[in-house]
Structures are given as structure tokens and as C-alpha cells.
Design a protein around this motif. Structure first.
Motif, PDB file in Angstrom:
ATOM      1  N   TYR A  24       0.833  -1.209   0.000  1.00  0.00           N
ATOM      2  CA  TYR A  24       0.000   0.000   0.000  1.00  0.00           C
ATOM      3  C   TYR A  24       0.866   1.257   0.000  1.00  0.00           C
ATOM      4  O   TYR A  24       0.649   2.182  -0.788  1.00  0.00           O
ATOM      5  CB  TYR A  24      -0.915  -0.016   1.226  1.00  0.00           C
ATOM      6  CG  TYR A  24      -1.652   1.291   1.435  1.00  0.00           C
ATOM      7  CD1 TYR A  24      -2.792   1.592   0.690  1.00  0.00           C
ATOM      8  CD2 TYR A  24      -1.202   2.236   2.373  1.00  0.00           C
ATOM      9  CE1 TYR A  24      -3.459   2.792   0.867  1.00  0.00           C
ATOM     10  CE2 TYR A  24      -1.868   3.435   2.560  1.00  0.00           C
ATOM     11  CZ  TYR A  24      -2.993   3.705   1.796  1.00  0.00           C
ATOM     12  OH  TYR A  24      -3.646   4.891   1.969  1.00  0.00           O
ATOM     13  N   TYR A  78      -8.200  -4.416  -5.528  1.00  0.00           N
ATOM     14  CA  TYR A  78      -7.297  -5.076  -4.572  1.00  0.00           C
ATOM     15  C   TYR A  78      -8.006  -5.476  -3.284  1.00  0.00           C
ATOM     16  O   TYR A  78      -7.868  -6.617  -2.829  1.00  0.00           O
ATOM     17  CB  TYR A  78      -6.107  -4.166  -4.268  1.00  0.00           C
ATOM     18  CG  TYR A  78      -5.198  -3.926  -5.447  1.00  0.00           C
ATOM     19  CD1 TYR A  78      -4.272  -4.878  -5.842  1.00  0.00           C
ATOM     20  CD2 TYR A  78      -5.269  -2.744  -6.184  1.00  0.00           C
ATOM     21  CE1 TYR A  78      -3.437  -4.673  -6.934  1.00  0.00           C
ATOM     22  CE2 TYR A  78      -4.439  -2.518  -7.279  1.00  0.00           C
ATOM     23  CZ  TYR A  78      -3.529  -3.488  -7.643  1.00  0.00           C
ATOM     24  OH  TYR A  78      -2.712  -3.275  -8.720  1.00  0.00           O
ATOM     25  N   PRO A  79      -8.786  -4.574  -2.627  1.00  0.00           N
ATOM     26  CA  PRO A  79      -9.439  -4.973  -1.371  1.00  0.00           C
ATOM     27  C   PRO A  79     -10.429  -6.117  -1.556  1.00  0.00           C
ATOM     28  O   PRO A  79     -10.470  -7.039  -0.734  1.00  0.00           O
ATOM     29  CB  PRO A  79     -10.149  -3.684  -0.924  1.00  0.00           C
ATOM     30  CG  PRO A  79      -9.451  -2.576  -1.624  1.00  0.00           C
ATOM     31  CD  PRO A  79      -9.006  -3.144  -2.924  1.00  0.00           C
TER      32      PRO A  79
END
Length: 344
Positions: A213, A294-295
């Protein structure tokens, strides 16, 4: 099923899900930047684990020879291009990076006994042997066809997967390997035991996700990858090299895969072809995220791990079927809600 068994299954599910989440993030990253559905992602998991096992057994890992062969081939190709374009000053650097560094690493492993080294040094050596294979594979297999259709890139991925599995069998043999636990610490939570190795896997996975991140949010290279993922043509117009973005994304994917393999090597026996099934489960998580989010991909991968764990208790013979069946409603939903655009 009582509470203790449920807790143990949940512990296993979250541990496996954390690894699948890392692989899902790598698959989403590679696809977003290069449009490659990177089927050989799981092979980096197997290579990472088996390379570490070879080092701990005092053997020279076969990945040394693969690194030398691929580096030499890239040096020949790049030097030929430099000669043709009269970029003579770049040739020594090309030879040093692609041939000199692998030779130095191989010479170091010949000179010392890897089995006598501390565990962190062994892990670092395993990563140094496996991670460079990522950008090398991109340069040799994908860069020449970078502008091809997704279907062509998928065919290349299938070919690379089959090739790497054959190389894995040649280098590591059909016997599986398992490394000693990184820690023997255990914790009691009620009637359940929480293994320190499990905590290590989960903490390391979370730290790696956090590092990724910050890489994407705080570094110039991370922002360049994000720009390429959002708009490849626009990124090129802004001076971001598509080849550099591709090599960087494959480097990160190889690092994530090798690191994941090292993490799970004390938990399960890894064979030369074990990475394919592990990578497929990460791919299910990536599909849940639409190969874009992504999450959602990470959450989907955790769901895959939990589903696999609990289904192994109730129907162990069908756990793989249950896990991969999850992809069918997801694909149906995305097919009904996504606007289809023909690729030019």
C-alpha cells in the motif's frame, strides 16, 4: 462440530486465506499493468519454498542454473540490440547485470555452506535466487508480445506454466520438501492452541500488504504502476515506460510468490507442482475482485481460505470442487452486470 474445532478450522482458513490474498493481489497487479493473466504465479510459490529447502539441506538449488541460463540469454539478446543500435557503452552494464550478478551469487553458494547460515540469510538467498526470475520471464516471454491480445498473452502464460513445472521437476525432483518451523511458540486461547507459525504467516502477510500500500501511495514507481494500470496509453504519453512497468510488476509478483512459498514451507509439504493449485485459489480471489479491485480480491481470497478449511471438515473429498465452484456465481454475476467491450 464444537467450538474448539470451529476455532481451529477458522485459524487454518485465515492462514491459508492470507497466502491466497497475497497471490490474488499479485495477479490483479500483473493483469492491471500488463493485461497478462499470470498463470505461473503459483510456480514462484513452489520455487521459493523448494529453494529454501535445498539451501537448508546444504544443496545447490536448481534455480541457480535457471537464473544463469535466463540471464545469459537476456544478455545475448540485449547486447545484440545494443550493437545494432550502436549503444556500445551499455554492453558492459548489460553483461554485468544479467551475467555477472547471477555468477557472483552462484560462486557465493559454491564457496560457503548454505545449511550453516542463519535462517534470515537463507531466506534472503532464496529470495535473491527466485525474485529475479520474474522480470527475466517478462523480458523473454511477454515483452516481445506486449501489444498482443489478452488471448495471446493467456496462451503464453499457459506455455510458461507448463515449462516452469517441467523445470521444477527437473531441478527439485518428484519428492516433496518441508522446512523446519520458524518458531515453536504456541499460545492457548481457551481450549484451542494457536501456533506461533500461524501468527507469523498472518503478521508477515499483513505487513507485506501494508508495504505494498505504501509502495503504491508514496513512491514514484508505485504511482507509475498505478498510472499504467489506469491508462496504459496515457502513461506512455507521460513518459512512463511500458516495459519498465511490466518488469516492475513481474518483479513484485515474483517477490510476493516466493515470499508466500517461504512462509508456508514449514506448514505443508511442497512439491514441484504444488504451486499450481495454490495459485488457482489465489486466482479465484482475484476473479471475485474482478481482476481490478485489490481490497475485494484480498477479501475474496480470505473467503476462499475459510471455505476450503470448513469444507475439508464436512466434505474433505470435495473441498477443491466446493472452492472452485465459488467462481461460477461470481462469473455469472459479472457477466450480467459488466458491459462487454470487444478488444481491438
Amino acid at each position: 462440530m464444537d467450538l474448539q474445532i470451529a476455532l481451529l478450522l477458522g485459524q487454518d482458513g485465515i492462514t491459508n486465506g492470507a497466502i491466497y490474498a497475497l497471490l490474488a493481489l499479485a495477479l490483479v497487479l500483473v493483469f492491471a499493468v500488463t493485461r497478462v493473466i499470470f498463470i505461473p504465479q503459483g510456480e514462484f510459490v513452489a520455487f521459493g519454498a523448494l529453494t529454501l529447502a535445498s539451501l537448508q539441506a546444504g544443496k545447490l538449488p536448481g534455480t541457480v542454473w535457471l537464473l544463469l541460463a535466463m540471464g545469459t540469454l537476456i544478455a545475448v539478446i540485449e547486447s545484440s540490440l545494443a550493437l545494432r543500435e550502436r549503444r556500445f557503452r551499455e554492453i558492459p552494464l548489460l553483461l554485468m547485470v544479467n551475467c555477472g550478478a547471477p555468477l557472483l551469487l552462484a560462486g557465493t553458494l559454491f564457496a560457503i555452506s548454505p545449511a550453516s547460515l542463519p535462517l534470515p540469510v537463507q531466506v534472503l538467498l532464496a529470495l535473491m535466487l527466485v525474485v529475479p526470475l520474474g522480470p527475466m520471464i517478462y523480458r523473454l516471454a511477454y515483452q516481445p508480445v506486449a501489444e498482443a491480445s489478452v488471448l495471446v498473452l493467456l496462451i503464453v502464460s499457459v506455455a510458461m506454466h507448463v515449462t516452469l513445472i517441467g523445470i521444477g521437476l527437473l531441478f527439485f525432483g518428484a519428492e516433496g520438501s518441508r522446512t523446519p518451523p520458524f518458531t515453536d511458540v504456541t499460545f492457548e486461547i481457551g481450549d484451542a492452541l494457536l501456533q506461533g507459525q500461524t501468527i507469523l504467516v498472518m503478521v508477515a502477510s499483513v505487513l507485506l500488504i501494508v508495504a505494498l500500500y505504501f509502495f503504491f501511495e508514496r513512491t514514484i514507481y508505485g504511482k507509475a504502476l498505478r498510472a499504467t494500470a489506469m491508462n496504459r496509453t496515457g502513461a506512455r504519453l507521460m513518459g512512463i515506460s511500458g516495459n519498465l512497468a511490466g518488469m516492475l510488476s513481474f518483479t513484485l509478483a515474483a517477490a510476493i510468490g516466493a515470499f508466500s512459498g517461504i512462509l508456508i514451507s514449514p506448514l505443508t509439504t511442497i512439491y514441484y507442482d504444488s504451486g499450481f493449485l495454490i495459485g488457482l485459489k489465489g486466482f479465484v480471489g482475484a476473479i471475485i475482485g474482478g481482476l481490478a479491485s485489490y481490497p475485494v480480491a484480498a477479501a475474496g481470497a480470505i473467503l476462499v481460505g475459510l471455505l476450503e478449511s470448513y469444507s475439508s471438515f464436512h466434505a474433505s473429498a470435495f473441498k477443491e470442487v466446493i472452492v472452485f465452484t465459488l467462481i461460477i456465481p461470481v462469473l455469472l454475476w459479472r457477466s450480467l452486470t459488466t458491459r462487454h467491450v470487444e478488444e481491438g
